[in-house]
Design a protein around this motif. Structure first.
Motif, short mmCIF file in Angstrom:
data_model
loop_
_atom_site.label_atom_id
_atom_site.label_comp_id
_atom_site.label_asym_id
_atom_site.label_seq_id
_atom_site.Cartn_x
_atom_site.Cartn_y
_atom_site.Cartn_z
N CYS A 41 155.73 116.04 42.50
CA CYS A 41 156.28 114.98 43.33
C CYS A 41 155.18 113.98 43.68
O CYS A 41 154.04 114.35 43.96
CB CYS A 41 156.87 115.58 44.60
SG CYS A 41 157.57 114.32 45.69
N LYS B 291 158.25 110.87 37.75
CA LYS B 291 158.97 109.71 38.29
C LYS B 291 159.58 110.08 39.64
O LYS B 291 160.17 109.25 40.33
CB LYS B 291 160.11 109.30 37.34
CG LYS B 291 159.63 108.80 36.00
CD LYS B 291 159.06 107.41 36.13
CE LYS B 291 158.52 106.90 34.82
NZ LYS B 291 157.59 105.78 35.00
N ASN B 292 159.45 111.37 39.96
CA ASN B 292 160.03 111.94 41.16
C ASN B 292 159.21 111.52 42.39
O ASN B 292 158.07 111.95 42.55
CB ASN B 292 159.87 113.45 40.92
CG ASN B 292 160.77 114.26 41.74
OD1 ASN B 292 161.83 113.79 42.15
ND2 ASN B 292 160.36 115.49 41.99
N ASP C 103 163.01 101.01 41.79
CA ASP C 103 163.94 100.84 40.69
C ASP C 103 163.29 100.05 39.55
O ASP C 103 163.39 100.41 38.38
CB ASP C 103 165.19 100.12 41.24
CG ASP C 103 166.32 100.21 40.26
OD1 ASP C 103 166.55 101.32 39.76
OD2 ASP C 103 166.95 99.16 39.97
N GLY D 106 161.14 102.25 37.56
CA GLY D 106 161.78 103.43 36.98
C GLY D 106 161.50 104.71 37.76
O GLY D 106 161.58 105.82 37.21
N LYS E 220 162.27 107.63 40.51
CA LYS E 220 163.46 108.27 41.09
C LYS E 220 163.11 108.63 42.53
O LYS E 220 162.29 109.52 42.77
CB LYS E 220 163.77 109.53 40.28
CG LYS E 220 165.20 109.96 40.38
CD LYS E 220 165.47 111.09 39.40
CE LYS E 220 166.14 112.25 40.09
NZ LYS E 220 165.31 113.36 40.47
N ARG F 231 163.44 110.41 45.66
CA ARG F 231 164.09 111.61 46.23
C ARG F 231 164.35 111.42 47.71
O ARG F 231 165.29 111.92 48.26
CB ARG F 231 163.17 112.80 46.05
CG ARG F 231 163.52 113.63 44.85
CD ARG F 231 162.57 114.76 44.71
NE ARG F 231 162.30 115.42 45.99
CZ ARG F 231 161.22 116.15 46.22
NH1 ARG F 231 160.33 116.30 45.30
NH2 ARG F 231 161.05 116.72 47.40
#
Ligand SMILES: Nc1ncnc2c1ncn2[C@@H]1O[C@H](COP(=O)(O)OP(=O)(O)OP(=O)(O)O)[C@@H](O)[C@H]1O
Ligand SMILES: [Mg+2]
Length: 364
Positions: free
Chosen positions: A13, A84-85, A173, A176, A178, A180
């Motif tokens: 993460c 990407k988390n 965004d 790219g 993500k 959480r």
């Protein structure tokens, strides 16, 4: 009901802290009770010192947002962040945080009461914020007005403008990522600096634009708020008082600090000028601690110094004496696994990276 028959595959993460002076990222991977440090880094915001001079923001918000996105892109590449988390943090100065006490009521009535009460605490229309709340105490409690305890709940209320949330989500965004979670930086600080610690502490984070004060007790964030006095104000006070350019004032702040031992070549006039913003910060800590101690009858055990500007030479000692409380420098890496060669560097940048480390430690 769900049963976890298999150990969850550990996931990396990224904790992302977009600050005024710099963007900080930390990538961790959970390994049982510890966190593997996979990568970390910081990138300075170009020209932020010059912008301190602007009475009005001359750079448009849109441009600033695009610059921020590009800087974060470079930082992700340079640090070779592989996931990407992400968990992004929101500064206390961009939010409205308050504590409210409500009498005992059914769980489902609480959310209605909160929505209603929030209008009294949040200065902008409720339709323009995202509300979140957490019960921090249940049972016999006291509030500011009635000194007599009553049965009820103490609730931490957090409101973040939708506009602020959208700004972060847009940057993520575009890159790219993500997201959480988006969380108030106070929760990240509590996670990295008070992990598994049930004692009481006040975390002081002095950045560029604002100082934030977060009370953590019994493993829970009890209160958090901010004051618009921080590193920038210190630099501006020196620039005006000494009649020098901002850049020069910043250098003075870094080399002389809040120390007037003339035998060490320090300058008394610099200490005297810095005394003004520092006293405002000290008064605010004092007020907050007293209010908490009166409400809960609990004594604050320590003050943890996070954020770049708490590194100001002499500040920790001064606050320790002035407020009669133990002050320690933030070390957010106590649950991290890292190469020994990094020990010194991580100790040094601990205060600045505490928010990003805590964000990367977030589990769900
Ligand atoms: N040794 C030092 N002495 C004094 N001030 C310092 C020192 N090191 C860094 N600072 C100050 O710390 C500030 C940067 O801290 P930090 O990176 O925590 O801010 P930020 O997170 O970018 O800002 P904010 O949280 O307000 O958006 C700057 O004002 C800088 O001058
Ligand atoms: Mg910060």
């Amino acid at each position: 009901m769900q049963f976890n028959l298999f150990k969850k595959k550990s996931k990396s993460c990224l904790g992302i802290d977009i600050g005024t002076a710099s963007i900080k990222i930390v990538q961790l991977r959970r390994e049982e009770e510890k966190f593997d440090l996979e990568t970390y880094g910081e990138i300075s915001t170009v020209g932020y010192l010059e912008r301190l001079n602007d009475a009005f923001q001359t750079t448009s918000l849109k441009t600033l947002q695009a610059i921020t996105r590009e800087m974060l892109r470079v930082l992700l590449e340079k640090t070779e962040a592989s996931t990407k988390n992400a968990v992004m943090t929101i500064p206390v100065f961009s939010s409205f945080v308050s504590v409210m006490e409500v009498p005992e009521m059914a769980e489902k009535e609480i959310s209605q009461a909160i929505e209603f009460e929030a209008r009294r605490y949040v200065p902008i229309p409720i339709s323009e914020v995202v509300l979140d709340w957490k019960i921090i105490e249940s049972g016999m409690i006291k509030d500011d007005i009635s000194r007599k305890p009553f049965r009820g709940k103490r609730i931490l209320l957090i409101a973040v403008p939708v506009e602020v949330i959208n700004k972060y989500l847009k940057i993520a965004d575009d890159l790219g990522l993500k997201v959480r979670a988006l969380e108030l930086e106070s929760f990240s600080l509590a996670r990295s600096l008070m992990f598994g610690d049930k004692s009481s502490a006040c975390i002081l984070d002095i950045g560029v634009r604002a100082s934030s004060f977060t009370i953590v007790d019994k493993g829970v964030v009890q209160m958090s708020h901010s004051l618009d006095v921080a590193g920038a104000e210190m630099t501006k006070t020196l620039a005006t008082g000494l009649g020098v350019a901002t850049q020069r004032a910043e250098e003075f702040k870094l080399t002389h600090g809040f120390d007037h031992q003339e035998e060490n070549g320090k300058r008394k006039d610099i200490r005297e000028l810095l005394n003004v913003p520092i006293e405002r910060i000290a008064d605010e800590i004092d007020r907050m601690l007293r209010s908490y101690e009166t409400k809960t009858d609990r004594k604050m055990e320590k003050l943890i110094l996070a954020g770049g500007a708490t590194q100001l030479m002499g500040l920790g000692d001064y606050i320790e004496n002035r407020l009669d409380i133990k002050a320690v420098s933030a070390f957010p890496w106590s649950t991290a696994i890292y190469p020994v060669v990094l020990q010194e560097a991580l100790k040094k940048n601990g205060p600045e990276l505490s928010v990003a480390v805590g964000a990367a430690m977030r589990e769900e």
